[in-house]
Every structure is written in C-alpha cells, then in structure tokens.
Design a protein around this motif. Structure first.
Motif: not given
Length: 215
Positions: A37-64
């Motif tokens: 989820r691109e709006k997950a607050y967990a991403i802000e925690r990653c930014k604050k602590h300089s932890i690499p992150y990536v957003v991968i959403k299910r809807k962007d792929f044709p299958s699970r």
C-alpha cells in the motif's frame, strides 16, 4: 541476518524491530521493506530511519503469482535471509513460501490456534474469552496456523473494547516479534513437525509468558 519486512499499515511492529536494532538488542539489519500500500505509514518510518523500501501493489500484476514473484525477486536481490510479516494484509501462497522455506514469520494478535484470520481481538471479545494474546509463528499455506515460535498471554477485561484490547496486545507484539527474530538469528530455533524448540529459552514465573530476555 538480512531481514525483509512486509507491511501494509502503520508499521508499529516494524518500528519495534527498528528500535531493537538501533538499541543493539538485535544484531540484524533490515535490507528492504516491502509495502503493498503506497500510503502505508510504515513508509514514513522507513524514510525517517533511512531504510530502503519499495511499494509493490497486487493490482499492478495480472496474477497473484506474478505479484508474489516480484516480491521474491526483490527480497532475493537484497540477500534477505528471514522474511518478517509485520501487519502485512495479504495471504501468501506457495509461490512465495517455497522461495523461503520456513524462513517467513508472522505476528498475529491471538493465541493460535484460537481466533485466526481478521479481527482476532473482536473475535476474542465476542467469544467471551478471558485470556487472549499474540503469537509469532512460521508462515505456512494454512492461514495463521503455522508452527508457533513464541506467544504472550493478555487478560481480557470486562471493560475492554476492541480498541483497548488491541492496544494491550500490541504492547506484547512489540516484545515477542524482536525476541523471535533474535532467537532465529542466533540459530536457537529448531522445528520438529509442528513443534518449535528454542535452545536455552528462559521462562519467567508466569507459566504462560516467556521472560522475553532483553525485550
């Protein structure tokens, strides 16, 4: 160990891992955080602590299957040795789990096998349970039913609401998740069928709750 953490929401359990690492209680490192989820607050925690992150959403792929393969590829690229589900709201299938056999753990807000699935705290209240808690377990294809690594018990009070019970359970989640990671990192966890044994694990005077060592 190199940790890969999967998140979907506010990331309070991610923060517990970060705090344990920064305080020296865990000697491991978070190599990558994946959010579905691109709006997950967990991403802000990653930014604050300089932890690499990536957003991968299910809807962007044709299958699970392709969605899960994309996550596996990133985790493998980052050299991840243990995958930690910290509030990841998506069921993982064999496609993902076969890439990390018995190397995926999850934190669930009940004493498994009780109250599996969503809204475990609400389930406990509606059932009239007097004791509930939280569980760190290995992830299998059966939802919230993998071998149990560690549990903590929390009493259900007559005055509890879903919110108050959830918060009290959460305080224990923040302790047992880093503890389980530490035990695994130290090579102390052995799995025999459904039974998980932790070499040298200490238990306190309460028979139902571990001492949790440093946590």
């Amino acid at each position: 160990m190199n940790l890969g953490v999967l998140v979907s929401g506010r990331g309070s359990n991610l923060q517990a891992i970060i705090d344990a690492i920064e305080s020296g209680k865990l000697q491991d490192r978070i190599s990558i955080v994946i959010s579905n989820r691109e709006k997950a607050y967990a991403i802000e925690r990653c930014k604050k602590h300089s932890i690499p992150y990536v957003v991968i959403k299910r809807k962007d792929f044709p299958s699970r299957e392709e969605f899960e393969r994309a996550m596996v590829d990133i985790l493998k690229e980052r050299g991840v040795e243990l995958v930690v589900l910290a509030g990841f709201m998506s069921i993982l299938t064999k496609t993902f789990l076969s890439a990390f056999p018995m190397k995926v753990i999850n934190i669930h807000p009940s004493l498994i096998p009780a109250f599996q699935g969503l809204n475990a705290q609400k389930q406990a209240l509606e059932y009239g349970a007097k004791i509930t808690g939280c569980t760190v377990h290995f992830v299998t294809e059966e939802l919230d039913n993998g071998p149990v690594i560690v549990q903590a018990c929390v009493p259900v009070l007559d005055t509890d609401t879903e919110e108050s019970l959830s918060e009290r359970i959460l305080s224990y989640e923040h302790r047992i998740l880093p503890q389980a990671i530490k035990w695994i990192s130290q090579g102390r966890v052995k799995v025999e069928g459904r039974i998980v044994k932790v070499e040298g694990a200490k238990y306190g005077t309460l028979p139902v709750n571990p001492s949790l060592e440093d946590f």
